[in-house]
Design a protein around this motif. Structure first.
Motif, PDB file in Angstrom:
ATOM      1  N   ILE A 250       0.621  -1.346  -0.226  1.00 24.23           N
ATOM      2  CA  ILE A 250       0.156   0.003  -0.260  1.00 24.23           C
ATOM      3  C   ILE A 250       0.743   1.122   0.262  1.00 24.23           C
ATOM      4  O   ILE A 250       0.773   2.341  -0.772  1.00 24.23           O
ATOM      5  N   HIS A 251       2.292   1.591   1.071  1.00 23.74           N
ATOM      6  CA  HIS A 251       3.087   2.374   0.913  1.00 23.74           C
ATOM      7  C   HIS A 251       3.518   2.275  -0.288  1.00 23.74           C
ATOM      8  O   HIS A 251       3.433   3.671  -0.899  1.00 23.74           O
ATOM      9  N   GLU A 252       4.121   1.935  -0.995  1.00 23.40           N
ATOM     10  CA  GLU A 252       4.471   2.162  -2.269  1.00 23.40           C
ATOM     11  C   GLU A 252       3.792   2.768  -3.403  1.00 23.40           C
ATOM     12  O   GLU A 252       4.197   2.878  -3.932  1.00 23.40           O
ATOM     13  N   GLY A 255       0.408   4.940  -1.557  1.00 21.04           N
ATOM     14  CA  GLY A 255       0.939   6.250  -0.664  1.00 21.04           C
ATOM     15  C   GLY A 255       2.020   7.074  -1.657  1.00 21.04           C
ATOM     16  O   GLY A 255       0.761   8.531  -1.351  1.00 21.04           O
ATOM     17  N   HIS A 256       3.315   6.667  -1.657  1.00 16.16           N
ATOM     18  CA  HIS A 256       3.635   7.788  -2.401  1.00 16.16           C
ATOM     19  C   HIS A 256       2.868   8.074  -3.680  1.00 16.16           C
ATOM     20  O   HIS A 256       3.173   9.064  -4.239  1.00 16.16           O
ATOM     21  N   PRO A 257       2.689   7.272  -4.541  1.00 17.09           N
ATOM     22  CA  PRO A 257       1.995   7.839  -6.563  1.00 17.09           C
ATOM     23  C   PRO A 257       0.240   8.912  -6.041  1.00 17.09           C
ATOM     24  O   PRO A 257       0.247   9.892  -6.250  1.00 17.09           O
ATOM     25  N   ARG A 360       3.516  14.746   3.228  1.00 18.75           N
ATOM     26  CA  ARG A 360       3.424  13.276   3.177  1.00 18.75           C
ATOM     27  C   ARG A 360       2.539  12.438   3.421  1.00 18.75           C
ATOM     28  O   ARG A 360       1.461  13.037   4.255  1.00 18.75           O
ATOM     29  N   MET A 361       3.023  11.410   3.756  1.00 19.72           N
ATOM     30  CA  MET A 361       1.930   9.940   4.013  1.00 19.72           C
ATOM     31  C   MET A 361       1.635  10.765   5.288  1.00 19.72           C
ATOM     32  O   MET A 361       1.738  10.128   6.158  1.00 19.72           O
ATOM     33  N   THR A 362      -0.298  10.332   4.995  1.00 19.85           N
ATOM     34  CA  THR A 362      -0.901   9.816   6.531  1.00 19.85           C
ATOM     35  C   THR A 362      -1.162   9.044   6.472  1.00 19.85           C
ATOM     36  O   THR A 362      -0.187   7.469   6.045  1.00 19.85           O
ATOM     37  N   ASN A 452      10.218   4.722   8.712  1.00 25.43           N
ATOM     38  CA  ASN A 452      11.441   5.159   7.717  1.00 25.43           C
ATOM     39  C   ASN A 452      11.156   5.789   6.504  1.00 25.43           C
ATOM     40  O   ASN A 452      12.074   5.130   5.664  1.00 25.43           O
ATOM     41  N   CYS A 453       9.782   6.245   6.185  1.00 26.21           N
ATOM     42  CA  CYS A 453      10.214   7.004   5.239  1.00 26.21           C
ATOM     43  C   CYS A 453      10.867   7.967   4.986  1.00 26.21           C
ATOM     44  O   CYS A 453      10.631   9.479   5.148  1.00 26.21           O
ATOM     45  N   GLY A 454      11.885   8.249   3.302  1.00 26.07           N
ATOM     46  CA  GLY A 454      12.021   9.284   3.277  1.00 26.07           C
ATOM     47  C   GLY A 454      11.449  10.143   1.775  1.00 26.07           C
ATOM     48  O   GLY A 454      11.039   9.065   1.070  1.00 26.07           O
ATOM     49  N   LYS A 455      11.921  11.099   2.206  1.00 29.79           N
ATOM     50  CA  LYS A 455      10.528  12.128   1.066  1.00 29.79           C
ATOM     51  C   LYS A 455      12.137  13.981   1.106  1.00 29.79           C
ATOM     52  O   LYS A 455      12.503  13.609   1.636  1.00 29.79           O
TER      53      LYS A 455
HETATM   54 ZN    ZN Z   1       8.546   5.867   1.883  1.00 31.51          ZN
END
Ligand code: ZN
Length: 481
Positions: A250-252, A255-257, A360-362, A452-455
């Protein structure tokens, strides 16, 4: 602190700012880890403030670790100078979506303050698990970690917002790496969570609920069993993805898109741009009809659960995918108007006082379906159940992906049978979610934390949770190659 904040806001108004805010933050982080019985402990405090301003239609920002009146006035003036300098290069003036000037106090839920538990007790817990893991000589590396974070933030704006928030989160996990000295085979099994442990917005009670010691033997034995397990088969088959692995999926892949700045090409570091371009909103078939995914800043115990974001916007819950249709973006006050929305969804967050907030993702969660896991398995003839991420890759538009999991089990004639290693599956995002035909019910649903989501550049770290229960996907390409 409020008097200090008002000094800054006065400066911003005198300098002609159309908007300004200040965040004064102090936090404490405690990290405890062990590797093969050797402990490492670190604790640090980070105190400071950041001033953000819109002047002549452009953003300015400045920050400092020294909280005193003279420094606050100096930093506020610097933020205005940065804004005025940026304004000379602006294409159009920054427009903020309206927001009620919230005045509130918000505290996350917890039962036992994790900082009240002595470090010795925390180490003892990790060492007890480590002892069990290293009982077998085939285990080459045993790790354990615990991590605690408490943040207090005061946010005030020139529009009258006054928000005080306190957040406590706890996390940790264990892992065992087994080595076969003859073949050179290496396999790792970890528990619990998406990657290096489970993290949740709770207190010490979360760590107790993980029962790390009670799971150490299983983790050890699964790592050893993986050494001699068969390779994951190759071909097309039905798969069931466990919640821990689905959380990262889900995250990748959603979430990011759905980060609107990434969609608009304003952000492309780390995770590329997005295939979910704005003309697809409200009509693109992202998944099958049973796929419902929400953005939710209000989810109890989620790592991204907050009363208000760093724009002062109250947290919300909304659909990103509704009945399979792509339905929403992650937005902030600055970009909401670009997709014709009159309010922000409250996703603007900064990594500490030293950073300018960005989208940022919630918490982003797949809503539960109505299946029991046993029934999900029982009508698969030839399939595989996979769980816990080992490694992954996804392209720059977030379409083509491949995930390898720590562990898999074959499903033969409706029953879980042999364990397999290096269980890998691949797909193209909308086809993959389009093949989802069953999702387990709420009894199997858990919020899994990504810590640890980086952006961004300079890089910022953020934490968020993804709720998921095991789900079934038909005719997926599995195995390497
Ligand atoms: Zn991430």
């Amino acid at each position: 602190m409020r008097d200090y904040a008002r000094e800054a806001l006065d400066v911003l108004e005198k300098e002609g700012a159309s908007y300004g805010d200040i965040r004064i933050i102090d936090d404490i982080v405690e990290e405890i880890s062990i590797k093969n019985g050797v402990p490492s402990v670190s604790t640090h405090n980070r105190e400071g403030f950041g001033v953000r301003v819109i002047v002549d239609g452009a953003w300015g920002f400045s920050a400092s670790p020294n909280i005193n009146v003279d420094e606050i006035i100096r930093v506020a003036r610097t933020a205005c100078a940065v804004g005025k300098a940026s304004a000379r290069l602006k294409k159009e003036a920054v427009r903020l979506a309206p927001e009620h000037p919230n005045r509130d106090k918000w505290t996350s839920n917890y039962l036992i303050n994790p900082f009240s538990i002595p470090i010795d007790k925390k180490l003892e817990l990790l060492l007890s698990a480590d002892k069990i893991i290293r009982e077998d000589p085939r285990i080459a590396v045993s790790t354990g970690s615990l991590s605690f974070w408490k943040e207090h933030q005061l946010f005030m704006s020139t529009q009258g917002a006054d928000i005080e928030q306190t957040i406590i989160r706890s996390g940790g996990g264990i892992s065992a790496t087994a080595v076969d000295k003859e073949t050179g085979e290496i396999q790792t099994r970890s528990y619990p969570g998406v990657h290096n442990g489970q993290y949740i917005q709770m207190g010490w009670e979360a760590i107790e609920s993980f029962d790390l010691v009670g799971n150490a033997e299983r983790v050890r034995d699964e790592a050893i069993a993986l050494l001699s397990a068969e390779q994951c088969p190759q071909g097309e088959m039905d798969i069931i993805i466990g919640g821990e692995q689905l959380a990262l999926q889900i995250h990748e892949s959603l979430g990011h898109p759905t980060e609107l700045d990434r969609v608009l090409g304003m952000e492309a570091n780390y995770a590329g741009t997005s295939f979910l371009t704005t003309e697809k909103l409200g009509n693109f078939k992202y998944g099958s009809d049973i796929v419902n995914i929400v953005g939710d800043g209000t989810a109890p115990n989620g790592l991204a659960t907050i009363g208000y974001d760093d724009d002062g916007v109250r947290s919300k819950r909304w659909f990103l995918v509704k009945d399979g249709i792509f339905s929403g973006y992650l937005t902030n006050r600055e970009l909401a108007h670009i997709i014709g929305q009159t309010e922000s969804m409250g996703c603007n967050r900064a990594d500490g006082w030293w950073s300018l907030p960005m989208i940022r993702m919630t918490n982003i969660s797949l809503l539960p379906g109505d299946w029991e896991l046993q029934d999900l398995i029982s009508n698969i003839e030839n399939g595989i159940f996979v769980n816990t991420n080992k490694r992954w890759s996804i392209d720059q538009k977030r379409l083509n992906f491949q995930f390898t999991t720590e562990i898999g089990w074959l499903i033969e004639n409706g029953k879980l049978t042999k364990m397999v290693k290096n269980a890998t599956y691949q797909g193209i995002t909308p086809q993959f979610w389009g093949s989802c035909d069953a999702i387990c019910n709420e009894n199997h649903w858990t919020l899994w934390g990504v810590n640890n989501c980086g952006k961004g550049q300079p890089g910022q770290r953020a934490e968020m949770s993804h709720g998921a229960s095991p789900a079934r996907f038909r005719k997926i390409k599995v195995g390497l190659g």
